[in-house]
Design a protein around this motif. Structure first.
Motif, short mmCIF file in Angstrom:
data_model
loop_
_atom_site.label_atom_id
_atom_site.label_comp_id
_atom_site.label_asym_id
_atom_site.label_seq_id
_atom_site.Cartn_x
_atom_site.Cartn_y
_atom_site.Cartn_z
N GLY A 25 -13.88 75.06 -86.88
CA GLY A 25 -14.42 75.51 -85.63
C GLY A 25 -14.62 74.44 -84.77
O GLY A 25 -15.28 74.46 -83.66
N SER A 26 -13.99 73.23 -84.89
CA SER A 26 -14.21 72.30 -84.11
C SER A 26 -13.17 71.86 -83.20
O SER A 26 -13.10 71.18 -82.25
N GLY A 27 -11.90 72.61 -83.19
CA GLY A 27 -10.85 72.53 -82.38
C GLY A 27 -10.01 71.26 -83.07
O GLY A 27 -9.99 70.94 -84.38
N ARG A 28 -9.53 70.42 -82.11
CA ARG A 28 -9.06 69.13 -82.72
C ARG A 28 -9.94 68.12 -83.30
O ARG A 28 -11.06 68.02 -82.42
N THR A 29 -9.78 67.43 -84.38
CA THR A 29 -10.49 66.22 -84.70
C THR A 29 -10.30 65.04 -84.18
O THR A 29 -9.16 64.54 -84.44
N PHE A 30 -11.22 64.44 -83.42
CA PHE A 30 -10.85 63.12 -82.71
C PHE A 30 -10.65 61.76 -83.69
O PHE A 30 -11.35 61.93 -84.69
N SER A 31 -9.85 61.04 -83.23
CA SER A 31 -9.54 59.82 -83.92
C SER A 31 -10.83 58.87 -84.33
O SER A 31 -10.92 58.44 -85.15
N SER A 32 -11.74 59.30 -83.31
CA SER A 32 -12.72 58.25 -83.38
C SER A 32 -13.90 58.80 -84.26
O SER A 32 -15.08 58.37 -84.58
N THR A 33 -13.67 60.12 -84.82
CA THR A 33 -14.75 60.76 -85.83
C THR A 33 -14.58 60.03 -87.05
O THR A 33 -13.32 59.81 -87.77
N SER A 34 -15.76 59.99 -87.83
CA SER A 34 -15.65 59.43 -89.29
C SER A 34 -16.28 60.72 -90.10
O SER A 34 -17.29 61.37 -89.81
N LYS A 100 -19.67 62.08 -88.54
CA LYS A 100 -20.31 61.41 -87.37
C LYS A 100 -19.06 61.13 -86.33
O LYS A 100 -18.48 60.55 -86.62
N ARG A 101 -19.44 61.60 -85.07
CA ARG A 101 -18.44 61.26 -84.01
C ARG A 101 -18.59 60.06 -83.11
O ARG A 101 -19.84 59.46 -83.20
N GLY A 102 -17.70 59.53 -82.94
CA GLY A 102 -17.61 58.11 -82.32
C GLY A 102 -18.31 56.96 -82.73
O GLY A 102 -18.92 56.19 -82.24
N ALA A 103 -18.10 57.05 -84.05
CA ALA A 103 -18.75 56.02 -84.83
C ALA A 103 -17.44 55.42 -86.13
O ALA A 103 -16.74 56.19 -86.44
N SER A 104 -17.56 54.09 -86.43
CA SER A 104 -16.80 53.70 -87.59
C SER A 104 -17.47 54.11 -88.94
O SER A 104 -18.48 54.61 -88.86
N VAL A 105 -16.57 53.85 -89.68
CA VAL A 105 -16.85 54.58 -91.08
C VAL A 105 -18.19 53.71 -91.65
O VAL A 105 -19.17 54.09 -92.03
N ARG A 106 -18.20 52.45 -91.46
CA ARG A 106 -19.32 51.41 -91.81
C ARG A 106 -20.55 51.76 -91.00
O ARG A 106 -21.63 51.90 -91.59
N ALA A 107 -20.30 51.98 -89.70
CA ALA A 107 -21.68 52.48 -88.86
C ALA A 107 -22.26 53.66 -89.53
O ALA A 107 -23.48 53.77 -89.53
N MET A 108 -21.39 54.68 -89.89
CA MET A 108 -21.86 55.77 -90.45
C MET A 108 -22.60 56.01 -91.54
O MET A 108 -23.56 56.39 -92.06
N SER A 109 -21.90 54.73 -92.40
CA SER A 109 -22.57 54.63 -93.84
C SER A 109 -23.91 54.28 -93.76
O SER A 109 -24.66 54.38 -94.82
N VAL A 110 -24.39 53.43 -92.80
CA VAL A 110 -25.74 52.95 -92.83
C VAL A 110 -26.81 53.53 -91.74
O VAL A 110 -27.84 53.41 -91.27
N SER A 111 -26.02 54.89 -91.04
CA SER A 111 -26.95 55.74 -90.20
C SER A 111 -26.94 57.07 -90.89
O SER A 111 -26.69 58.14 -89.95
N ILE A 112 -27.27 57.33 -91.73
CA ILE A 112 -27.33 58.75 -92.30
C ILE A 112 -28.36 59.62 -91.60
O ILE A 112 -27.90 60.79 -91.39
N LYS A 113 -29.33 59.02 -91.09
CA LYS A 113 -30.10 59.99 -90.27
C LYS A 113 -29.51 60.38 -88.80
O LYS A 113 -30.05 61.52 -88.41
N TYR A 114 -28.53 59.97 -88.38
CA TYR A 114 -27.94 60.21 -87.50
C TYR A 114 -26.60 61.04 -87.36
O TYR A 114 -25.66 61.02 -86.50
N ILE A 115 -26.09 61.47 -88.66
CA ILE A 115 -24.98 62.25 -88.90
C ILE A 115 -25.00 63.56 -88.07
O ILE A 115 -26.04 64.07 -87.83
#
Length: 128
Positions: A25-34, A100-115
């Motif tokens: 349902g998302s179409g293309r997955t952008f490279s900045s997606t984690s 998580k769009r527009g975030a690095s993997v490490r940023a995603m790992s510490v920002s669960i609330k913002y998934i």
């Protein structure tokens, strides 16, 4: 985007399971997606397990699963996997995949609330 996790089950300690997370349902997955795997055990908060950047393939793991779990992706199928080896009783939890769009993997790992997107969980039970 819809994320569908599958592959959970009951396994004895020392065993293996492979989880899958199919995106649609998302179409293309952008490279900045984690995307990543998270888990929540009874009475505990949801925690990060493993993640990867969809474009570059960079990966990151929680210390508790390093050298036992491996995250991977099949871009053609828009599917993410988590190979779990040498499972321990403390790995018992409901496992969720998240994006998580527009975030690095490490940023995603510490920002669960913002998934941005969550899939429904799949239960993994490891017996001793």
């Amino acid at each position: 985007v819809q994320l569908q996790a599958s592959g959970g089950g009951l396994v004895q300690a020392g065993g293996s399971l492979r989880l899958s997370c199919a995106a649609s349902g998302s179409g293309r997955t952008f490279s900045s997606t984690s995307r990543g795997w998270f888990r929540q055990a009874p009475g505990k908060e949801r925690e990060f397990v493993a993640g990867l950047n969809w474009g570059g393939g960079n990966t990151h793991y929680a210390d508790s699963v390093k050298d036992r779990f491996t995250i991977s992706r099949d871009s053609a199928k828009n599917t993410m996997y988590l190979q779990m080896n040498n499972l321990k009783p403390e790995d018992t939890a409901v496992y969720y995949c998240g994006e998580k769009r527009g975030a690095s993997v490490r940023a995603m790992s510490v920002s669960i609330k913002y998934i941005d997107y969550w899939g429904k969980g799949t239960l993994v039970t490891v017996s001793s």
